[in-house]
Design a protein around this motif. Structure first.
Motif, PDB file in Angstrom:
ATOM      1  N   GLU A  89       0.844  -1.193   0.000  1.00  0.00           N
ATOM      2  CA  GLU A  89       0.000   0.000   0.000  1.00  0.00           C
ATOM      3  C   GLU A  89       0.884   1.249   0.000  1.00  0.00           C
ATOM      4  OE1 GLU A  89      -2.450  -0.179   3.455  1.00  0.00           O
ATOM      5  OE2 GLU A  89      -3.810  -1.694   2.624  1.00  0.00           O
ATOM      6  N   GLY A  90       0.396   2.291  -0.652  1.00  0.00           N
ATOM      7  CA  GLY A  90       1.156   3.535  -0.706  1.00  0.00           C
ATOM      8  C   GLY A  90       2.274   3.522  -1.727  1.00  0.00           C
ATOM      9  N   ASN A  91       2.322   2.461  -2.539  1.00  0.00           N
ATOM     10  CA  ASN A  91       3.402   2.349  -3.524  1.00  0.00           C
ATOM     11  C   ASN A  91       3.261   3.393  -4.624  1.00  0.00           C
ATOM     12  OD1 ASN A  91       2.188   1.134  -6.189  1.00  0.00           O
ATOM     13  ND2 ASN A  91       1.251  -0.082  -4.550  1.00  0.00           N
ATOM     14  N   PHE A  92       4.396   3.721  -5.222  1.00  0.00           N
ATOM     15  CA  PHE A  92       4.396   4.462  -6.483  1.00  0.00           C
ATOM     16  C   PHE A  92       5.500   3.886  -7.352  1.00  0.00           C
ATOM     17  CE2 PHE A  92       5.592   7.622  -9.569  1.00  0.00           C
ATOM     18  CZ  PHE A  92       4.360   7.984 -10.070  1.00  0.00           C
ATOM     19  N   HIS A  93       5.087   3.141  -8.385  1.00  0.00           N
ATOM     20  CA  HIS A  93       6.046   2.501  -9.282  1.00  0.00           C
ATOM     21  C   HIS A  93       5.924   3.021 -10.715  1.00  0.00           C
ATOM     22  CE1 HIS A  93       7.231  -0.430  -6.220  1.00  0.00           C
ATOM     23  NE2 HIS A  93       5.949  -0.651  -5.975  1.00  0.00           N
ATOM     24  N   SER A 107      -1.962   0.291  -7.718  1.00  0.00           N
ATOM     25  CA  SER A 107      -1.791   1.511  -6.929  1.00  0.00           C
ATOM     26  C   SER A 107      -2.942   1.650  -5.938  1.00  0.00           C
ATOM     27  CB  SER A 107      -1.761   2.728  -7.851  1.00  0.00           C
ATOM     28  OG  SER A 107      -1.761   3.929  -7.094  1.00  0.00           O
ATOM     29  N   THR A 108      -2.668   2.266  -4.785  1.00  0.00           N
ATOM     30  CA  THR A 108      -3.727   2.582  -3.827  1.00  0.00           C
ATOM     31  C   THR A 108      -4.010   4.078  -3.788  1.00  0.00           C
ATOM     32  OG1 THR A 108      -2.097   2.649  -2.015  1.00  0.00           O
ATOM     33  CG2 THR A 108      -3.253   0.565  -2.391  1.00  0.00           C
ATOM     34  N   ASP A 109      -3.470   4.800  -4.752  1.00  0.00           N
ATOM     35  CA  ASP A 109      -3.698   6.242  -4.873  1.00  0.00           C
ATOM     36  C   ASP A 109      -4.821   6.467  -5.890  1.00  0.00           C
ATOM     37  OD1 ASP A 109      -3.670   8.953  -5.505  1.00  0.00           O
ATOM     38  OD2 ASP A 109      -1.483   9.100  -5.539  1.00  0.00           O
ATOM     39  N   ASP A 110      -5.943   6.986  -5.439  1.00  0.00           N
ATOM     40  CA  ASP A 110      -7.092   7.165  -6.321  1.00  0.00           C
ATOM     41  C   ASP A 110      -6.780   8.076  -7.509  1.00  0.00           C
ATOM     42  OD1 ASP A 110      -8.758   5.476  -4.976  1.00  0.00           O
ATOM     43  OD2 ASP A 110      -9.752   7.049  -3.802  1.00  0.00           O
ATOM     44  N   ASP A 111      -5.964   9.100  -7.308  1.00  0.00           N
ATOM     45  CA  ASP A 111      -5.620   9.990  -8.414  1.00  0.00           C
ATOM     46  C   ASP A 111      -4.906   9.222  -9.524  1.00  0.00           C
ATOM     47  OD1 ASP A 111      -6.733  12.246  -7.295  1.00  0.00           O
ATOM     48  OD2 ASP A 111      -4.858  12.970  -6.409  1.00  0.00           O
ATOM     49  N   ALA A 112      -4.050   8.304  -9.156  1.00  0.00           N
ATOM     50  CA  ALA A 112      -3.296   7.531 -10.145  1.00  0.00           C
ATOM     51  C   ALA A 112      -4.128   6.418 -10.767  1.00  0.00           C
ATOM     52  CB  ALA A 112      -2.045   6.938  -9.492  1.00  0.00           C
ATOM     53  N   ARG A 113      -5.110   5.905 -10.023  1.00  0.00           N
ATOM     54  CA  ARG A 113      -5.792   4.682 -10.437  1.00  0.00           C
ATOM     55  C   ARG A 113      -7.196   4.888 -11.006  1.00  0.00           C
ATOM     56  NH1 ARG A 113      -8.800   0.129  -8.532  1.00  0.00           N
ATOM     57  NH2 ARG A 113      -7.724  -1.830  -8.989  1.00  0.00           N
ATOM     58  N   ALA A 114      -7.953   5.814 -10.458  1.00  0.00           N
ATOM     59  CA  ALA A 114      -9.381   5.909 -10.775  1.00  0.00           C
ATOM     60  C   ALA A 114      -9.634   6.177 -12.259  1.00  0.00           C
ATOM     61  CB  ALA A 114     -10.036   7.004  -9.937  1.00  0.00           C
ATOM     62  N   GLY A 164      -3.377 -10.122 -10.987  1.00  0.00           N
ATOM     63  CA  GLY A 164      -2.113 -10.773 -10.661  1.00  0.00           C
ATOM     64  C   GLY A 164      -1.307 -10.081  -9.584  1.00  0.00           C
ATOM     65  N   PHE A 165      -1.930  -9.166  -8.827  1.00  0.00           N
ATOM     66  CA  PHE A 165      -1.211  -8.437  -7.777  1.00  0.00           C
ATOM     67  C   PHE A 165      -1.984  -8.511  -6.470  1.00  0.00           C
ATOM     68  CE2 PHE A 165      -0.097  -6.572 -11.846  1.00  0.00           C
ATOM     69  CZ  PHE A 165       1.290  -6.617 -11.799  1.00  0.00           C
ATOM     70  N   ARG A 166      -1.241  -8.586  -5.376  1.00  0.00           N
ATOM     71  CA  ARG A 166      -1.826  -8.582  -4.043  1.00  0.00           C
ATOM     72  C   ARG A 166      -1.203  -7.435  -3.259  1.00  0.00           C
ATOM     73  NH1 ARG A 166      -1.651 -15.120  -2.685  1.00  0.00           N
ATOM     74  NH2 ARG A 166      -3.100 -15.711  -4.360  1.00  0.00           N
ATOM     75  N   VAL A 167      -2.044  -6.621  -2.667  1.00  0.00           N
ATOM     76  CA  VAL A 167      -1.577  -5.422  -1.967  1.00  0.00           C
ATOM     77  C   VAL A 167      -1.672  -5.646  -0.464  1.00  0.00           C
ATOM     78  CG1 VAL A 167      -1.867  -2.927  -1.693  1.00  0.00           C
ATOM     79  CG2 VAL A 167      -2.418  -4.014  -3.892  1.00  0.00           C
ATOM     80  N   VAL A 168      -0.560  -5.378   0.232  1.00  0.00           N
ATOM     81  CA  VAL A 168      -0.519  -5.525   1.694  1.00  0.00           C
ATOM     82  C   VAL A 168       0.006  -4.232   2.311  1.00  0.00           C
ATOM     83  CG1 VAL A 168      -0.143  -8.018   1.553  1.00  0.00           C
ATOM     84  CG2 VAL A 168       1.827  -6.477   1.675  1.00  0.00           C
TER      85      VAL A 168
END
Length: 400
Positions: A138-142, A152-159, A167-171
């Protein structure tokens, strides 16, 4: 009459509004200093999000670029050029890895790491086709490709950019228990930033990265370290992972690798990982081009001396000492390592954007993130006096 207001309007008129830059228009730069179209000078405390670790127009890097421009700039990877071997060999040595795969942008390096990890999972680990998963924090920026924003868990980047890549799991970042529970027999990699930059220069808890390394080794999972911002001297070591006594299976590098001149990124790993790629399975027309290699080789040589890592460690202590003295005087928290800091401003005083605008008015450039947080990442060529100057201006802003 000032030229800046009209220049800002002109810049905004014909561009998509995917950025909200500070209203400053830079025309030249040298070292840690920028000059705008009206001749006003600013101390650069952002360094292009670490792309300018060696400052603006470092003479060694500029000389390498000029010399290469007069000889050869692009061949594509259809041919080998005379700068390629030196770059790959010397970067591999700096990383302590056997192989290097050059690309251009940080996002491309991350995409490359994802593809390599999946292919390794299918061909080496024996994961069933199509079943591979990668654990992220969580909180990643790649980066901002469709695959990367999918986790991503950033709504601006993802929404509004779906459908999203599976294929990804977020912890939670820093939570070894959650990470252990997320890893299963189909996990091929754990992809992490050793320090989360965009999130506000978040340093993980003591023991977290060594715990990630142990878990990955025990479960036969690749540990991929995204050192695109944290690496190449920024934190006071060549890699932030070093400071935790950790060696990942794969480094993702970018930003500073191009010396502030050309975009250069790379993936570094041993042959048992990067060797899964065969001709035609991955590539880039501009990746590892002659101009990029000429500049990046000099970047690697500058880092090989250790000078910039020492500067970052020593001057970083001065920076953080000064910042900690401002806690309770407008700052509520300070994080970071080396010449890299995330500052949480008391939101009752001002937002991060307001703080950056007030710093700009005082001749210091920084950038906000996530509300009342700002980041400082000055070039590693900054001096002690210049750090003191930035701290003085910040204190004045917080007191205003």
């Amino acid at each position: 009459m000032l030229r800046t207001p009209a220049a800002v309007q002109d810049a905004e008129r014909h561009t998509a509004h995917n950025y909200h830059p500070l209203p400053v228009v830079i025309s030249s730069a040298e070292g840690a200093w920028l000059t705008d179209v009206d001749g006003r000078r600013y101390l650069d405390c952002l360094a292009g999000y670490s792309a300018l670790n060696f400052g603006h127009r470092h003479p060694t890097l500029i000389a390498a670029a000029h010399a290469q421009l007069d000889r050869l700039t692009l061949t594509s990877r259809a041919f080998i050029h005379d700068q390629f071997a030196d770059f790959c060999r010397e970067l591999a040595a700096l990383c302590g890895k056997e192989l290097v795969l050059p690309m251009n942008t940080g996002a491309e390096a991350v995409e490359t790491g994802i593809k390599v990890a999946r292919k390794w999972g299918y061909q080496v680990k024996g994961v069933p086709d199509g079943a591979a998963n990668i654990v992220v924090a969580e909180g990643n920026f790649h980066g901002r490709t469709t695959t990367i924003v999918s986790f991503s868990t950033d709504d601006d980047a993802r929404a509004d950019f779906g459908p999203y890549t599976p294929g990804f799991r977020v912890v939670p970042y820093g939570d070894l228990t959650a990470l252990s529970e997320a890893v299963d027999e189909h996990t091929v990699a754990v992809l992490l930033e050793p320090i989360q930059g965009e999130q506000g220069v978040v340093v993980p808890p003591e023991g977290y990265l060594p715990g990630v390394r142990r878990l990955c080794t025990e479960r036969n999972v690749l540990f991929i370290a995204d050192e695109i911002q944290s690496g190449l001297g920024r934190t006071g070591a060549t890699f932030a992972c070093e400071q935790a006594g950790v060696v990942p299976d794969m480094y993702l590098l970018g930003k500073a690798l191009g010396g502030g001149i050309v975009p250069v990124s790379a993936v570094a790993a041993d042959a048992d990982v990067l060797g899964v790629l065969k001709p035609g399975q991955h590539g880039s027309t501009f990746g590892g081009n002659p101009l990029a290699c000429a500049v990046a080789t000099e970047v690697v040589r500058l880092l090989a001396t250790g000078e910039f890592q020492r500067r970052s460690a020593e001057l970083g202590e001065r920076l953080h000492t000064g910042l900690r003295a401002l806690i309770g005087k407008g700052l509520v928290a300070v994080r970071g390592r080396g010449l890299w800091a995330g500052l949480d401003i008391d939101p009752a005083l001002m937002s991060g954007r307001e703080a950056c605008e007030r710093l700009m008015a005082r001749g210091v450039l920084a950038k906000d993130t996530h509300g009342s947080t700002i980041r400082l990442a000055p070039p590693l060529v900054i001096t002690a006096d210049e750090i003191d100057h930035a701290l003085t201006q910040l204190a004045a802003v917080l007191a205003s």
